[in-house]
Design a protein around this motif. Sequence first.
Motif, mmCIF file in Angstrom:
data_model
loop_
_atom_site.group_PDB
_atom_site.id
_atom_site.type_symbol
_atom_site.label_atom_id
_atom_site.label_comp_id
_atom_site.label_asym_id
_atom_site.label_seq_id
_atom_site.Cartn_x
_atom_site.Cartn_y
_atom_site.Cartn_z
ATOM 1 N N VAL A 82 0.853 -1.201 0.000
ATOM 2 C CA VAL A 82 0.000 0.000 0.000
ATOM 3 C C VAL A 82 0.884 1.245 0.000
ATOM 4 O O VAL A 82 1.728 1.419 0.887
ATOM 5 C CB VAL A 82 -0.894 0.029 1.261
ATOM 6 N N VAL A 84 1.058 5.629 -1.571
ATOM 7 C CA VAL A 84 0.588 6.742 -2.404
ATOM 8 C C VAL A 84 1.780 7.679 -2.624
ATOM 9 O O VAL A 84 2.540 7.955 -1.676
ATOM 10 C CB VAL A 84 -0.583 7.485 -1.716
ATOM 11 N N ARG A 90 -2.631 12.726 1.248
ATOM 12 C CA ARG A 90 -3.642 13.493 2.004
ATOM 13 C C ARG A 90 -4.679 14.155 1.087
ATOM 14 O O ARG A 90 -5.111 15.258 1.307
ATOM 15 C CB ARG A 90 -2.994 14.568 2.916
ATOM 16 N N ARG A 91 -5.022 13.438 0.014
ATOM 17 C CA ARG A 91 -6.103 13.908 -0.872
ATOM 18 C C ARG A 91 -7.125 12.807 -1.074
ATOM 19 O O ARG A 91 -7.866 12.812 -2.043
ATOM 20 C CB ARG A 91 -5.534 14.302 -2.241
ATOM 21 N N GLY A 92 -7.071 11.797 -0.207
ATOM 22 C CA GLY A 92 -8.108 10.761 -0.279
ATOM 23 C C GLY A 92 -7.785 9.596 -1.187
ATOM 24 O O GLY A 92 -8.652 8.749 -1.447
ATOM 25 N N LEU A 94 -5.625 6.994 -0.736
ATOM 26 C CA LEU A 94 -5.664 5.727 0.003
ATOM 27 C C LEU A 94 -7.117 5.361 0.320
ATOM 28 O O LEU A 94 -7.508 4.193 0.228
ATOM 29 C CB LEU A 94 -4.859 5.836 1.309
ATOM 30 N N THR A 95 -7.911 6.350 0.679
ATOM 31 C CA THR A 95 -9.311 6.077 1.012
ATOM 32 C C THR A 95 -10.007 5.408 -0.168
ATOM 33 O O THR A 95 -10.728 4.407 0.002
ATOM 34 C CB THR A 95 -10.026 7.401 1.385
ATOM 35 N N SER A 118 2.332 0.082 8.617
ATOM 36 C CA SER A 118 3.584 0.844 8.732
ATOM 37 C C SER A 118 3.479 1.888 9.837
ATOM 38 O O SER A 118 4.474 2.286 10.430
ATOM 39 C CB SER A 118 3.911 1.531 7.402
ATOM 40 N N GLU A 119 2.242 2.364 10.094
ATOM 41 C CA GLU A 119 2.006 3.347 11.159
ATOM 42 C C GLU A 119 0.679 2.999 11.830
ATOM 43 O O GLU A 119 -0.219 2.441 11.199
ATOM 44 C CB GLU A 119 1.905 4.755 10.575
ATOM 45 N N ARG A 125 -9.561 3.712 10.647
ATOM 46 C CA ARG A 125 -10.672 4.385 9.948
ATOM 47 C C ARG A 125 -11.275 3.494 8.857
ATOM 48 O O ARG A 125 -12.380 3.729 8.411
ATOM 49 C CB ARG A 125 -10.212 5.721 9.359
HETATM 50 C C1 LIG Z 1 -0.303 -2.704 4.534
HETATM 51 C C2 LIG Z 1 0.796 -1.829 4.114
HETATM 52 O O1 LIG Z 1 1.265 -1.928 3.024
HETATM 53 S S1 LIG Z 1 1.383 -0.673 5.211
HETATM 54 C C3 LIG Z 1 2.294 0.483 4.243
HETATM 55 C C4 LIG Z 1 1.550 1.779 4.088
HETATM 56 N N1 LIG Z 1 2.358 2.653 3.257
HETATM 57 C C5 LIG Z 1 3.201 3.564 3.762
HETATM 58 O O2 LIG Z 1 3.340 3.781 4.967
HETATM 59 C C6 LIG Z 1 4.010 4.312 2.730
HETATM 60 C C7 LIG Z 1 4.104 5.809 3.035
HETATM 61 N N2 LIG Z 1 2.777 6.455 3.142
HETATM 62 C C8 LIG Z 1 1.929 6.543 2.109
HETATM 63 O O3 LIG Z 1 2.146 6.047 1.016
HETATM 64 C C9 LIG Z 1 0.647 7.327 2.342
HETATM 65 O O4 LIG Z 1 0.901 8.367 3.266
HETATM 66 C C10 LIG Z 1 -0.513 6.466 2.910
HETATM 67 C C11 LIG Z 1 -0.784 5.311 1.964
HETATM 68 C C12 LIG Z 1 -0.181 5.905 4.287
HETATM 69 C C13 LIG Z 1 -1.752 7.355 3.045
HETATM 70 O O5 LIG Z 1 -2.198 7.732 1.765
HETATM 71 P P1 LIG Z 1 -3.111 9.062 1.543
HETATM 72 O O6 LIG Z 1 -3.587 9.017 0.142
HETATM 73 O O7 LIG Z 1 -2.361 10.230 2.006
HETATM 74 O O8 LIG Z 1 -4.300 8.777 2.538
HETATM 75 P P2 LIG Z 1 -5.719 9.542 2.514
HETATM 76 O O9 LIG Z 1 -5.528 10.915 1.941
HETATM 77 O O10 LIG Z 1 -6.742 8.698 1.880
HETATM 78 O O11 LIG Z 1 -5.967 9.636 4.072
HETATM 79 C C14 LIG Z 1 -7.152 9.256 4.701
HETATM 80 C C15 LIG Z 1 -7.106 9.781 6.117
HETATM 81 O O12 LIG Z 1 -6.040 9.156 6.814
HETATM 82 C C16 LIG Z 1 -5.135 10.139 7.344
HETATM 83 N N3 LIG Z 1 -3.802 9.588 7.156
HETATM 84 C C17 LIG Z 1 -3.386 8.821 6.127
HETATM 85 N N4 LIG Z 1 -2.099 8.497 6.293
HETATM 86 C C18 LIG Z 1 -1.706 9.056 7.435
HETATM 87 C C19 LIG Z 1 -0.478 9.082 8.122
HETATM 88 N N5 LIG Z 1 0.605 8.433 7.636
HETATM 89 N N6 LIG Z 1 -0.401 9.779 9.284
HETATM 90 C C20 LIG Z 1 -1.490 10.421 9.750
HETATM 91 N N7 LIG Z 1 -2.706 10.435 9.121
HETATM 92 C C21 LIG Z 1 -2.792 9.763 7.984
HETATM 93 C C22 LIG Z 1 -5.357 11.340 6.478
HETATM 94 O O13 LIG Z 1 -4.989 12.534 7.133
HETATM 95 C C23 LIG Z 1 -6.837 11.283 6.215
HETATM 96 O O14 LIG Z 1 -7.549 11.757 7.347
HETATM 97 P P3 LIG Z 1 -8.981 12.487 7.203
HETATM 98 O O15 LIG Z 1 -9.893 11.455 6.550
HETATM 99 O O16 LIG Z 1 -9.339 12.801 8.606
HETATM 100 O O17 LIG Z 1 -8.722 13.655 6.332
#
Ligand SMILES: CC(=O)SCCNC(=O)CCNC(=O)[C@H](O)C(C)(C)COP(=O)(O)OP(=O)(O)OC[C@H]1O[C@@H](n2cnc3c(N)ncnc32)[C@H](O)[C@@H]1OP(=O)(O)O
Length: 399
Positions: A82, A84, A90-92, A94-95, A118-119, A125
């Motif tokens: 997973v 992005v 932070r534009r939805g 992953l959602t 990862s975090e 959610r």
């Molecule tokens: C199972 C696995 O593979 S775990 C590995 C996950 N991948 C990683 O950690 C790689 C690095 N991170 C990323 O690629 C991205 O930051 C992701 C995938 C974690 C999040 O992707 P985004 O497209 O930014 O997530 P999206 O915008 O849909 O966020 C949805 C909500 O989660 C929150 N959120 C998402 N990621 C994080 C984060 N790392 N820290 C805090 N809040 C987060 C957003 O603020 C948002 O909150 P809201 O609905 O209240 O506005």
Amino acid sequence: MSDYTVRTLRPDEHRAAVDLFRSTLHVVPTTDETWKLSERMLQPGRTLGAFDTELIGTARSFDAEVTLPGGARAGVAGVTGVGVRPDRTRRGILTGLMRTQLADIAARGLPFAALRASEGVIYNRFGYGVATRSRGYEIDRRRAVLRPDVPAGGQVELWSLDTALERLPALYESLPHTRPGMMTRPPYWWPGWERHAREATSPVVTAVHHGAQGPDGYVVYSVERKHWNDPAVLNIISLQTATSEASTGLWRYVLGVDLVDTLRAEERPLDELPELLFTDIRAVKDTGGGDELWLRLADVPAALAARSYAGEPVVLEVADPVLDGNSGRYRVAPDGVERTEETPDLRLGVDALAMIYLGAWRPSQLAAAGRIQPVAPSSLERADRLFATPVPAWCGTHF
Ligand SMILES: CC(=O)SCCNC(=O)CCNC(=O)[C@H](O)C(C)(C)COP(=O)(O)OP(=O)(O)OC[C@H]1O[C@@H](n2cnc3c(N)ncnc32)[C@H](O)[C@@H]1OP(=O)(O)O
């Protein structure tokens, strides 16, 4: 939310998705050589891509089975890969990926999804909850003297990497899955193990224990030492056993490996207690544990019905913000689970349900933290009994 689409990727798009995922973890792209292994980790038809003008996000899953309280196994989608792109977070995105993926998993009839996070802030959610927890520890080899009453154990044999690659999948499959949360390792899992073993800087060693009926346990480890005179650490990468004899036999073996000062293990079961083997119980130090498997009930009625229970019935009112069909009231009892209109005993989100489902947390603990709302406080005792498991949940499979 930005303008993007999500679709299933074709096999010729898989490498771009894997490289995008790796870049989000700050890891270099695959080479032609490493791609030969990595591509075998992707189950066809299970990698999603999010696109605007180009690929900006990805998520994938593979099919496995997870052991449930009571010993039954059920289908689980192992979610991984997973990521992005950092200029689109932070534009939805992953959602969108999670919603599409969960709908697909539920439509395939898989009762569960599971992942390693990862975090800790990302996945609640989407209905995932921490369903197994683990322990890490270090053993001071010089203080780790075995007590005289420790069983002898059988013969231990080393397998070369090629032999391990050929024979470990069948050996792992033959060992009993005694803990809720343990997963099968399908063909899509093993290439990741092979890549890790081939890319490691110290040799990855497999030692197999032979009991009366043949191989009944194994340990995989590597020894790390920065400079010749520095203390050396034996890292236990995997330890799986069918019997206590296999377990003590393998402990005897790893404690006897020369040129080792410390043994280190992470993500081990909470009730794995090597200190009980030693004359000095303080030879083992906890190095901390934490969340291990994050579980998601994709089909709540099927998932609730698949495990066993003890005690008196409880009526749960479950709220699922992503898969609305799961929301509703369920009467959960040892003799079965059914949808009901009865007054609920407890109200909870589907993520909190995942946390109690394998027994890792008691409902009363989650209620004390405000994560479960008891309608009648006395129902918590019943719920604690109903969801309790005799052994702590543990997965032990990284993906
Ligand atoms: C199972 C696995 O593979 S775990 C590995 C996950 N991948 C990683 O950690 C790689 C690095 N991170 C990323 O690629 C991205 O930051 C992701 C995938 C974690 C999040 O992707 P985004 O497209 O930014 O997530 P999206 O915008 O849909 O966020 C949805 C909500 O989660 C929150 N959120 C998402 N990621 C994080 C984060 N790392 N820290 C805090 N809040 C987060 C957003 O603020 C948002 O909150 P809201 O609905 O209240 O506005």
